[in-house]
Enzyme design. Sequence first.
Site, short mmCIF file in Angstrom:
data_model
loop_
_atom_site.label_atom_id
_atom_site.label_comp_id
_atom_site.label_asym_id
_atom_site.label_seq_id
_atom_site.Cartn_x
_atom_site.Cartn_y
_atom_site.Cartn_z
N GLU A 32 -7.28 -23.36 7.19
CA GLU A 32 -7.83 -23.69 5.88
C GLU A 32 -7.97 -22.42 5.03
O GLU A 32 -7.90 -21.31 5.55
CB GLU A 32 -9.19 -24.37 6.05
CG GLU A 32 -9.13 -25.70 6.81
CD GLU A 32 -8.53 -26.84 5.98
OE1 GLU A 32 -7.73 -26.58 5.06
OE2 GLU A 32 -8.88 -28.00 6.26
N HIS A 38 -3.14 -25.24 3.25
CA HIS A 38 -3.24 -24.95 4.68
C HIS A 38 -1.92 -25.15 5.39
O HIS A 38 -1.10 -25.98 5.00
CB HIS A 38 -4.39 -25.72 5.35
CG HIS A 38 -4.20 -27.19 5.50
ND1 HIS A 38 -5.09 -28.12 5.02
CD2 HIS A 38 -3.24 -27.91 6.13
CE1 HIS A 38 -4.67 -29.32 5.33
NE2 HIS A 38 -3.54 -29.23 6.01
N ASP A 57 -1.34 -28.04 16.06
CA ASP A 57 -2.78 -28.28 16.01
C ASP A 57 -3.16 -29.61 16.65
O ASP A 57 -2.31 -30.45 16.95
CB ASP A 57 -3.28 -28.21 14.56
CG ASP A 57 -2.38 -28.98 13.58
OD1 ASP A 57 -1.55 -29.77 14.04
OD2 ASP A 57 -2.54 -28.79 12.36
N ASP A 66 -4.27 -28.04 -0.15
CA ASP A 66 -5.08 -26.83 -0.39
C ASP A 66 -4.39 -25.58 0.15
O ASP A 66 -4.99 -24.52 0.25
CB ASP A 66 -6.48 -26.98 0.21
CG ASP A 66 -6.46 -27.14 1.73
OD1 ASP A 66 -5.36 -27.14 2.33
OD2 ASP A 66 -7.56 -27.25 2.33
C1 GLP Z 1 -2.36 -31.99 8.35
C2 GLP Z 1 -1.66 -31.11 9.39
C3 GLP Z 1 -0.71 -30.13 8.75
C4 GLP Z 1 0.16 -30.85 7.74
C5 GLP Z 1 -0.70 -31.41 6.66
C6 GLP Z 1 0.08 -32.10 5.56
O1 GLP Z 1 -3.52 -31.49 7.87
N1 GLP Z 1 -2.60 -30.40 10.19
O2 GLP Z 1 0.07 -29.51 9.77
O3 GLP Z 1 1.12 -29.97 7.22
O4 GLP Z 1 -1.58 -32.36 7.24
O5 GLP Z 1 0.28 -33.43 5.91
P1 GLP Z 1 1.26 -34.44 5.16
O6 GLP Z 1 2.62 -34.08 5.66
O7 GLP Z 1 0.84 -35.79 5.65
O8 GLP Z 1 1.08 -34.22 3.73
#
Ligand code: GLP
Length: 264
Positions: free
Chosen positions: A141, A136, A65, A134
């Site tokens: 989402e 995702h 992304d 959440d």
């Molecule tokens: C972002 C990314 C996700 C990732 C998520 C969790 O929103 N788009 O791909 O898995 O954060 O992030 P973290 O690893 O910092 O908890």
Amino acid sequence: VIIASDQNIVAQKCADIIESQIKTLPDSVLGLATGSTPVGLYTELIKRHREHGLDFSGVRTFNLDEYVGIPENHPQSYRTFMNQNLFDQININPQNTCVPDGMGENPLDAGPLFEKKIKSVGGIDLQVLGVGTDGHIGFNEPTSSLRSKTRIKTLTHQTLEDNSRFFSEDEFQPKLAITMGIGTILESRRILMMATGESKALAVREMVEGSISAFFPATALQLHERVTVIVDEAAASELQHKGYYKFVGKLQDDLIKKHRPSDW
Ligand code: GLP
């Protein structure tokens, strides 16, 4: 489900899987993720490249992304994150790294273009994933279609809040992102899901043991035939069948020691 004692072991176990993938197939197509979770994995891969010559010269990558509306070279863009945390420190050809384009003239074109690029290299061999609180995956989402393809998504308030720590108060924080779809993710041949820390414990429980629902996108992984979920004790703390996963892990370790499948 593999439960490791701490986040360093999670990173090492994930690096083992990626190393084995690259050694088996030097021109592997890897799907990569951002966020704080995979940073330890990338550090470990850099170390293996420097100290043991792990070779990325034939590897191609696709990132899950990217934010819409901030340029590639913005400090908070996912392109910058990947360059700093991995690409600039290994021998990957920068032209073989692909992150969705969040600044294209028409952001609606970026999704189909990205899908085309993935197809043109024969699909993703191994996709690394983290999970949002959440549920995702990528930026899919809650209520994302379980068959969705790469497209624009509007971030939830929860995600905006979770990620606001990376933006200063007066800075523009994107509310839109381009993300591989859940269908795109499910098309990859193998999935490596990582989660660490107590803040992910409920998400991990729902993902592994909850009912499949668009309201919790990570549950879609239950439909994939080859997913390895690697978590630390903290992230595993709410799993109902924790003891069983450990039991399975032990028996599988014994089996692997005895038979050593070539792709492990
Ligand atoms: C972002 C990314 C996700 C990732 C998520 C969790 O929103 N788009 O791909 O898995 O954060 O992030 P973290 O690893 O910092 O908890």
